[in-house]
Design an enzyme around this catalytic site. Structure first.
Site, PDB file in Angstrom:
ATOM      1  N   TYR A 142       0.815  -1.225   0.000  1.00 16.39           N
ATOM      2  CA  TYR A 142       0.000   0.000   0.000  1.00 16.39           C
ATOM      3  C   TYR A 142       0.849   1.276   0.000  1.00 16.39           C
ATOM      4  O   TYR A 142       0.730   2.103   0.896  1.00 16.39           O
ATOM      5  CB  TYR A 142      -0.945   0.015   1.210  1.00 16.39           C
ATOM      6  CG  TYR A 142      -1.907  -1.132   1.184  1.00 16.39           C
ATOM      7  CD1 TYR A 142      -3.078  -1.049   0.419  1.00 16.39           C
ATOM      8  CD2 TYR A 142      -1.658  -2.306   1.880  1.00 16.39           C
ATOM      9  CE1 TYR A 142      -3.962  -2.118   0.365  1.00 16.39           C
ATOM     10  CE2 TYR A 142      -2.536  -3.376   1.825  1.00 16.39           C
ATOM     11  CZ  TYR A 142      -3.683  -3.262   1.073  1.00 16.39           C
ATOM     12  OH  TYR A 142      -4.548  -4.310   1.022  1.00 16.39           O
TER      13      TYR A 142
ATOM     14  N   TYR B 123     -12.120  -7.630   6.526  1.00 13.44           N
ATOM     15  CA  TYR B 123     -10.971  -7.666   5.616  1.00 13.44           C
ATOM     16  C   TYR B 123     -10.662  -9.128   5.327  1.00 13.44           C
ATOM     17  O   TYR B 123     -10.509  -9.928   6.247  1.00 13.44           O
ATOM     18  CB  TYR B 123      -9.737  -6.972   6.220  1.00 13.44           C
ATOM     19  CG  TYR B 123      -8.544  -7.117   5.308  1.00 13.44           C
ATOM     20  CD1 TYR B 123      -8.442  -6.331   4.160  1.00 13.44           C
ATOM     21  CD2 TYR B 123      -7.571  -8.084   5.533  1.00 13.44           C
ATOM     22  CE1 TYR B 123      -7.372  -6.498   3.279  1.00 13.44           C
ATOM     23  CE2 TYR B 123      -6.503  -8.257   4.661  1.00 13.44           C
ATOM     24  CZ  TYR B 123      -6.414  -7.460   3.539  1.00 13.44           C
ATOM     25  OH  TYR B 123      -5.372  -7.637   2.655  1.00 13.44           O
TER      26      TYR B 123
ATOM     27  N   ASP C   5     -13.085 -16.779   8.523  1.00 13.31           N
ATOM     28  CA  ASP C   5     -11.739 -16.378   8.122  1.00 13.31           C
ATOM     29  C   ASP C   5     -10.922 -16.166   9.397  1.00 13.31           C
ATOM     30  O   ASP C   5     -11.015 -15.140  10.056  1.00 13.31           O
ATOM     31  CB  ASP C   5     -11.822 -15.094   7.287  1.00 13.31           C
ATOM     32  CG  ASP C   5     -10.444 -14.610   6.854  1.00 13.31           C
ATOM     33  OD1 ASP C   5      -9.435 -15.108   7.379  1.00 13.31           O
ATOM     34  OD2 ASP C   5     -10.391 -13.702   5.988  1.00 13.31           O
TER      35      ASP C   5
ATOM     36  N   LYS D  85      -1.339 -16.440   8.146  1.00 13.29           N
ATOM     37  CA  LYS D  85      -0.515 -15.605   9.018  1.00 13.29           C
ATOM     38  C   LYS D  85       0.383 -16.376  10.004  1.00 13.29           C
ATOM     39  O   LYS D  85       1.520 -16.663   9.666  1.00 13.29           O
ATOM     40  CB  LYS D  85      -1.402 -14.589   9.724  1.00 13.29           C
ATOM     41  CG  LYS D  85      -1.908 -13.533   8.716  1.00 13.29           C
ATOM     42  CD  LYS D  85      -2.300 -12.233   9.339  1.00 13.29           C
ATOM     43  CE  LYS D  85      -2.315 -11.115   8.320  1.00 13.29           C
ATOM     44  NZ  LYS D  85      -3.641 -10.838   7.752  1.00 13.29           N
TER      45      LYS D  85
HETATM   46  C1  LIG Z   1      -4.133 -10.888   6.378  1.00 14.12           C
HETATM   47  C2  LIG Z   1      -5.499 -11.415   6.168  1.00 14.12           C
HETATM   48  C3  LIG Z   1      -5.885 -11.982   4.939  1.00 14.12           C
HETATM   49  C4  LIG Z   1      -4.958 -12.023   3.739  1.00 14.12           C
HETATM   50  O1  LIG Z   1      -3.826 -12.786   3.960  1.00 14.12           O
HETATM   51  P1  LIG Z   1      -2.527 -12.574   3.021  1.00 14.12           P
HETATM   52  O2  LIG Z   1      -1.577 -13.617   3.486  1.00 14.12           O
HETATM   53  O3  LIG Z   1      -2.057 -11.175   3.270  1.00 14.12           O
HETATM   54  O4  LIG Z   1      -2.973 -12.779   1.620  1.00 14.12           O
HETATM   55  C5  LIG Z   1      -7.162 -12.474   4.838  1.00 14.12           C
HETATM   56  N1  LIG Z   1      -8.031 -12.425   5.875  1.00 14.12           N
HETATM   57  C6  LIG Z   1      -7.686 -11.920   7.073  1.00 14.12           C
HETATM   58  C7  LIG Z   1      -8.673 -11.923   8.186  1.00 14.12           C
HETATM   59  C8  LIG Z   1      -6.423 -11.374   7.252  1.00 14.12           C
HETATM   60  O5  LIG Z   1      -6.102 -10.826   8.434  1.00 14.12           O
END
Ligand SMILES: *Cc1c(COP(=O)(O)O)cnc(C)c1O
Length: 426
Positions: free
Chosen positions: A17, A145, A246, A275
């Site tokens: 970004y 997100y 997620d 992550k």
């Molecule tokens: C960071 C994140 C993503 C994306 O993961 P990347 O490894 O950056 O592609 C998707 N969902 C959530 C909740 C996240 O925190």
């Protein structure tokens, strides 16, 4: 690293970004150990970010280093089509053991965003296989997100996400207002009213609801009431909609539970992990579903699930991830996260009295200070570095999610630095 190197970086390299016209300054990190980053001039910074939720055991961890070294001497990579290997099997055994019993079919992906794409594709293919291809939309909540790829972007917050920029291209999904009842506050059942209405009106077109369980991360760092997630599960059951959690930010103990969905005592149909999965060593992610859903997905004409990245189940990443999960399984994460939570509550609370602070929120090893106004990025970043800490705010949010291994003294240094920097904003 000298000034030439940094000049090259500014002129040629994109950072997350950032603008190529007005690049923000970058701090040169040459090594990292435990919870400390070392800059090229020798300065050490206590890291409050865990490299975006990922380095939960700290940097340069002897066991993770050893796992990488052992694996690299055997093989760094091999294709996963028609081939399997011990590192993937060890990792998936642990993933299946750690998640809810029904979550036992694992797809290894390359990054969080891809894990979300895979989850969405699973949901869509599931309904195609069920002869209900019209169920092809997604539901979610505002302030979410889910990543930067196209399907993931389509379910990110419509205002602070990238919807304007790509409005003609992104699939129009269904958004409910974000939950208002906070984790520690009273539960207001009216929170679910708008969502119920959307379910009622649209369920025949909806394949899945996707949501970050309990903590909404990069879309606003909001921490909501478990009853909301319970309500989401009940509505998904009632209206025959799949539930995707997620867990990319919340997974692996960050919120005080191993997975965010445990706060609500529910089990999702599909989860996305990423992550922290490798302890922050390399990129890897996973999408996990149940046997029933997995088998249904494969009942289309294609007969298979239509996805297969080149670097699927990269052995190096799998070996380190497996060791990282072994540390979690044997380790003290629960106590560590609990202590961090208690300390964050105590040491960040005084900020509530500051005129520049709108809200302070803590859950597990996550501390969030929402300011009244957006920060000036360059000056606040330098102010934190001057205090000897690495904290990277965005917009109105100053937040930390330290490694679980951070000791109380380092954590106090971090919270004191935040206190000083934030209260100087007046
Ligand atoms: C960071 C994140 C993503 C994306 O993961 P990347 O490894 O950056 O592609 C998707 N969902 C959530 C909740 C996240 O925190």
């Amino acid at each position: 690293m000298n000034e030439d190197d940094l000049q090259f970086d500014r002129e040629h390299i994109w950072h997350p970004y950032t603008s190529l016209i007005e690049p923000l300054p970058c701090y040169p990190v040459v090594s990292a150990e435990g919870v400390r980053l070392t800059l090229s001039d020798g300065t050490q910074l206590i890291d409050g970010m865990s490299s975006w939720w990922s380095t939960i055991h700290g940097y340069n961890h002897p066991r993770l280093n050893q796992a990488a070294k052992d694996q690299i001497d055997k093989m760094s990579h091999v294709m996963f089509g028609g081939i399997t290997h011990p590192a993937a099997i060890d990792l998936c055994r642990r993933l299946v053991a750690m998640t809810a019993p029904s979550l036992d079919r694992v797809f290894l992906a390359d990054s969080g965003s891809v894990a979300v794409e895979v989850a969405i594709k699973m949901a869509l293919q599931y309904w195609v296989a069920k002869d209900a291809p019209q169920k092809n939309r997604l539901m979610t909540v505002e302030h979410g997100y889910h990543g930067d790829t196209f399907a993931a972007m389509s379910v990110c917050d419509p205002v602070n996400g990238m919807h304007d920029l790509f409005s003609g291209v992104l699939t129009q999904q269904l958004f409910a207002p974000a939950p208002q009842s906070t984790y520690h506050g009273d539960w207001q059942s009216s929170d679910l009213d708008a969502l119920k209405e959307i379910f009622e009106k649209n369920h025949q077109q909806v394949a899945a609801m996707i949501i970050e369980p309990i903590v909404q991360g990069a879309g606003g760092m909001r921490i909501y009431h478990p009853n909301y997630l319970k309500g989401v599960r009940a509505l998904c059951d009632q209206y025959d909609v799949l539930l995707i959690c997620d867990e990319i930010a919340t997974g692996f103990g960050r919120t005080g539970k191993l997975f965010g969905y445990e706060h609500a005592n529910i089990v999702p149909d599909i989860i996305c992990l990423g992550k922290a999965i490798t302890g922050g060593y390399m990129t890897l992610a996973a999408t996990i579903t149940s046997q029933a859903i997995g088998e249904q997905i494969c009942k289309t004409k294609a007969g298979v699930f239509m996805h297969g990245p080149t670097f699927m189940a990269n052995p190096l990443a799998c070996a380190v991830a497996s060791e990282s999960l072994a540390i979690l399984q044997q380790g003290d994460w629960q106590k560590q996260v609990c202590h961090i939570e208690q300390q964050l509550i105590k040491e960040l609370a005084p900020l509530k009295d500051s005129k520049v602070v709108a809200d302070v929120r803590v859950l597990g090893a996550i501390g969030v200070i929402e300011l009244v106004n957006a920060v000036h990025m360059i000056s606040i970043q330098q102010a934190f570095v001057d205090e000897g800490v690495w904290v990277r705010p965005f917009g109105k949010l100053v937040y930390i999610m330290p490694a679980y291994t951070m000791c109380p003294t380092d954590l106090s240094t971090l919270t004191r630095a935040i206190f000083r920097v934030v209260t100087q904003l007046i």
